[in-house]
Scaffold this active site. Sequence first.
Site, PDB file in Angstrom:
ATOM      1  N   CYS A 157      -4.263 -14.694   6.109  1.00  0.00           N
ATOM      2  CA  CYS A 157      -3.450 -13.765   6.889  1.00  0.00           C
ATOM      3  C   CYS A 157      -4.027 -13.590   8.292  1.00  0.00           C
ATOM      4  O   CYS A 157      -5.161 -13.966   8.561  1.00  0.00           O
ATOM      5  CB  CYS A 157      -3.371 -12.421   6.183  1.00  0.00           C
ATOM      6  SG  CYS A 157      -2.501 -12.505   4.603  1.00  0.00           S
TER       7      CYS A 157
ATOM      8  N   HIS B 297      -1.176  -8.182   9.546  1.00  0.00           N
ATOM      9  CA  HIS B 297      -1.486  -6.832   9.073  1.00  0.00           C
ATOM     10  C   HIS B 297      -2.665  -6.251   9.831  1.00  0.00           C
ATOM     11  O   HIS B 297      -3.285  -6.917  10.671  1.00  0.00           O
ATOM     12  CB  HIS B 297      -1.726  -6.812   7.562  1.00  0.00           C
ATOM     13  CG  HIS B 297      -2.863  -7.650   7.057  1.00  0.00           C
ATOM     14  ND1 HIS B 297      -4.184  -7.326   7.286  1.00  0.00           N
ATOM     15  CD2 HIS B 297      -2.882  -8.796   6.319  1.00  0.00           C
ATOM     16  CE1 HIS B 297      -4.964  -8.225   6.701  1.00  0.00           C
ATOM     17  NE2 HIS B 297      -4.202  -9.142   6.111  1.00  0.00           N
TER      18      HIS B 297
END
Length: 278
Positions: free
Chosen positions: A230, A214
């Site tokens: 992440c 992301h």
Amino acid sequence: MSSSPPASLSTAADPLRNKRFSGQPSLVDVLSGKGTLGSGARGTGVRALQEALLAMGFSLPGGADGAFGKQSAKAVRNFQVHAQSAFPGVKVTGGVDAATLQALDALAPAPKQTGQTQNLPVPRYDGTPVRVVVVKNEHRTFLFDAQGQLQGIFGNAVGAGSSPTDKGLKQVSGKLGRADAYALGQKLWGGPVYGPRLIDLSWADGSRSGEELHGTNAPDKLGEDVSHGCIRHGNTDIIALYDALQVKDAVAIVDTVKDPRLGTPGLPPPEKPSPSVA
């Protein structure tokens, strides 16, 4: 940038082979062992180094400003981690010495080009073709097309020591556009922490991994181990990845470019002895 040295610097005294570094007396001094470039250094030589690091996908928020600060030191450290796989004499210091400059001279692309042609990760994981290789220790994400040709390299931030990014073979399981990514960030974290795109990942067998590719609202932290697992990217970069990838595309997450499950990266030719500098 001129590809020929200035009148005051002879070609024989400029042993750097990559034209993006030509005509930079401060870099010739570094190569000859007369000094290093580090915190507080300024000038066109520093800018040439910064431009090369950006062209190779190392995160450098603020761009190539010709001033060697904390972000430049971080980008140099990440490059040094990468370079050690091909140039064992490189030390991870965050400063540019002769060994680091020799490696950068060999691995950086030519002027006006981006990416790398040597020492790239192999886009196969245990024989499975992959579209993306995330290399954790150097904080870079490599995007390949379906034929295994490099499409781009992007700086990243990966999991902190207490919440490391899990290595292994994963796949794209879903994609969130701008509105959904912002809404999810607001719901879970109270702000746009995911940036304008989110690419959800599962393990290769389809089981949930709990990790995503992301964007970020903290670009100054790219190039570090800071996330909850992440893989963060610059917001322009995550849009490029989002546009290139489809559900089921394979993503390999590895510790180093030399992970044995990828195969042996293409290495640069052996260094020729540098001409002596007057």
